[in-house]
Design an enzyme around this catalytic site. Structure first.
Site, PDB file in Angstrom:
ATOM      1  N   VAL A 128       0.770  -1.116   0.001  1.00 10.77           N
ATOM      2  CA  VAL A 128       0.041   0.118  -0.267  1.00 10.77           C
ATOM      3  C   VAL A 128       0.734   1.347  -0.066  1.00 10.77           C
ATOM      4  O   VAL A 128       0.665   2.318  -0.690  1.00 10.77           O
ATOM      5  CB  VAL A 128      -0.920  -0.039   1.161  1.00 10.77           C
ATOM      6  N   GLU A 129       2.052   1.068   0.792  1.00 10.57           N
ATOM      7  CA  GLU A 129       2.731   2.393   0.858  1.00 10.57           C
ATOM      8  C   GLU A 129       3.550   2.741  -0.311  1.00 10.57           C
ATOM      9  O   GLU A 129       3.596   3.674  -0.874  1.00 10.57           O
ATOM     10  CB  GLU A 129       3.873   2.071   2.085  1.00 10.57           C
ATOM     11  N   SER A 130       4.294   1.843  -1.117  1.00 17.02           N
ATOM     12  CA  SER A 130       5.112   2.010  -2.148  1.00 17.02           C
ATOM     13  C   SER A 130       4.891   0.919  -3.207  1.00 17.02           C
ATOM     14  O   SER A 130       5.992   1.067  -4.329  1.00 17.02           O
ATOM     15  CB  SER A 130       6.609   1.884  -1.585  1.00 17.02           C
TER      16      SER A 130
END
Length: 582
Positions: free
Chosen positions: A208-210
């Site tokens: 989700v982050e990266s």
């Protein structure tokens, strides 16, 4: 909220083990307890002092000594904090009754602190800490009673379903490619999560982050697989320098993320709240909680509407990710085989090496070493000791191939001055004034046309840097530089010391066995300086300027500036040690 008086207030310590066994009481009591703790902000008293006698055999914090006579505010705050620590210890030992009684004592101390505008924040923080401790105790009992299959409850509501639809529709390609990349890092992440006692589902957070990209950079300047902003990265031990940014290192950033997530969970006692705080900051979530009628016991979905748009999507996207990878067929997804993790060995190098040259010398595919060492910002190893990751298949050849490589001198570090555009300025006049080029200023500020600047605009103006001296290609790498001792003064930082003495932050940290960038006034720092051995020093006096010092020492201003890594706009201060070149 209704005020609660001493006689009618529910008490944390008055809950015996018998009535806690009742399911109804287990579910309702936390709400009443928090109303007692938080509701007193309106002036009501929530603690029955007689209930202290119900503590288990005096095992809890002994409050009697604290109520005999009035004491000053600082002592009351210190004693209340001590009570909170005692309550934590009793809870860890399994003494629930004693822990709750001790928290009652801490709250009674809080009520004795006089109303003082200077103490408002401290009292609020203390009240919040006590309420968190009470909630943590009851939440632990609720978790056991619910017998959850996972510490992170997977609730598929409309918000989560919307993100599932995106991942399986327009963002399908992103999800599949991210899933493939996860294979390179998830085994390491899962191992670290297990060791820390955290839920394995958190290993999907980087998707989700990266998208599991080590060099992902957000518009908010968050960097790396775990998307740390610089301040949070520094707080959790991720260092930055001209050549290295540990936010891009998968192992080190995972350690930092686990530490941060652990702290957030300890703060909120809830993984959903912790995840929201990881995205938008714990203070933002705390403010939302405090605005709720019931307070900290509210679920994540109760504060959902007050979250920033990005965070409001962030937690549902994480839950959607976990749902899909658990059962991809249920959502019409066929997930590919993840990329395998690359087996590597670590070899210590002692000089500047360009990774592209190493790829060629070791017959590796282009950017192989960049992929294994993503923290190296410019694809170059530092001049001092550095642990370089290389594929296990070529580790035996490394020393021989490196010895044949020519010496490499990286380009000088680019530093920037801040400049406010004045009436009549042009990029050409600014460039001449700062001894740089128009193109360099345009690149640094992403200016499309040399004519588009305005009065009052703030520009980053590149300054001339200094390059690191050449190290022999076949040397062991230990440069013999003269050393001095610097006593830390107010305003000093590692970066300033490195600039002043012609060293680097990494070198100073290694020479002094420093684990962080923090310095203490009066601390003695050993510094190996590039300034010529045998050069004299001068201690700056009040009223001195570089021009006056140069005139008194019969030297040119430019030589002094160059010897001390200063520019014409640099400030000097009384007590500063200036190198006087020979």
């Amino acid at each position: 909220m209704k005020q609660l008086n001493r006689e009618g207030a529910p008490l944390a310590s008055s809950l015996t083990s018998d009535n806690r066994s009742s399911r109804c009481c287990v579910l309702l009591t936390p709400l009443l307890v928090l109303m007692a703790v938080v509701g007193c902000a309106n002036g009501g008293h929530a603690v029955n002092s007689e209930s202290f006698d119900s503590a288990s055999d005096g095992a809890a914090f002994d409050s009697s000594a604290h109520f005999a006579s009035p004491v000053d505010s600082d002592s009351l705050i210190a004693e209340a904090l001590e009570a909170c620590e005692s309550a934590e210890a009793l809870w860890q030992q399994g003494d629930i009754d004693g822990s709750l009684a001790t928290l009652d004592a801490a709250y009674e101390l809080l009520l004795q602190i006089p109303d003082d505008p200077n103490l408002i924040q401290q009292k609020e923080d203390l009240r919040h800490l006590i309420s968190l401790r009470v909630v943590d105790i009851y939440r632990s009992q609720l978790t056991t009673a619910a017998d959850l299959n996972s510490p992170i409850p997977l609730e598929i509501n409309d918000h989560v379903q919307r993100e599932i639809t995106r991942f399986t529709g327009p963002e399908r390609r992103f999800f599949i490619e991210s899933y493939r990349r996860s294979g390179r890092y998830r085994p390491m992440i899962v191992s670290k999560l297990r060791e820390a006692g955290l839920p394995e589902e958190l290993s999907w957070l980087p998707l989700v982050e990266s998208g599991f990209k080590n060099r992902a950079l957000s518009s908010a300047r968050a960097l790396g697989m775990w998307q740390f902003i610089s301040s949070t990265g520094t707080r959790y031990g991720l260092d930055r320098s001209h050549l290295i940014d540990e936010r891009m290192d998968p192992d080190k950033s995972t350690d930092g993320a686990i530490h941060y997530l652990s702290d957030l969970h300890g703060m909120f006692g809830d993984w959903m709240m912790a995840l929201a705080s990881y995205n938008c900051g714990e203070n933002r979530v705390k403010r939302l909680i405090r605005r709720q009628e019931v307070g900290h016991l509210d679920r994540f979905w109760d504060i959902y509407g007050g979250l920033p748009t990005e965070t409001a999507r962030y937690v549902p996207r994480f839950l959607a990710t976990v749902a899909i990878v658990r059962d991809p067929e249920a959502y019409g997804m066929e997930l590919p085989e993840p990329y395998p993790a690359i087996e590597f060995e670590t070899i210590e190098v002692h000089r500047h090496l360009r990774l592209s040259d190493l790829d060629t010398a070791l017959a590796l595919e282009r950017k192989t070493l960049v992929g294994l060492n993503p923290e190296l910002r410019h694809g170059t190893t530092p001049g001092d000791r550095y642990a370089l990751r290389v594929p296990a298949t070529v580790a035996a050849l490394f020393d021989e191939k490196v010895a044949a490589l020519p010496a490499y001198v990286p380009p000088p570090e680019v530093t920037f001055a801040r400049y406010k555009v004045r009436p009549g300025d042009t990029l050409s006049t600014i460039a001449r004034r700062h001894r740089t080029t128009v193109n360099a200023i345009m690149r640094a500020n992403k200016i499309g046309s040399r004519h588009r600047i305005r009065t009052g605009q703030r520009l980053k103006v590149p300054q001339r840097g200094r390059s690191t001296p050449v190290v022999s290609a076949k040397g062991s790498g230990g440069s013999r530089l003269p050393q001095l001792t610097h006593t830390v003064r107010q305003g000093d930082s590692l970066w300033l010391l490195a600039s002043r003495y012609g060293s680097t932050v990494d070198r100073i940290k290694r020479d002094n066995n420093l684990r962080s960038n923090r310095l203490a006034i009066g601390q003695k720092i050993k510094i190996r300086t590039r300034n010529a051995a045998g050069s004299q020093t001068y201690t700056v006096q009040s009223g001195d300027s570089v021009g006056r010092i140069a005139q008194a020492q019969n030297l040119s201003v430019q030589k002094i500036l160059r010897a001390n890594a200063l520019s014409r706009s640099s400030r000097i201060y009384p007590g500063q040690i200036i190198q006087l070149p020979n």
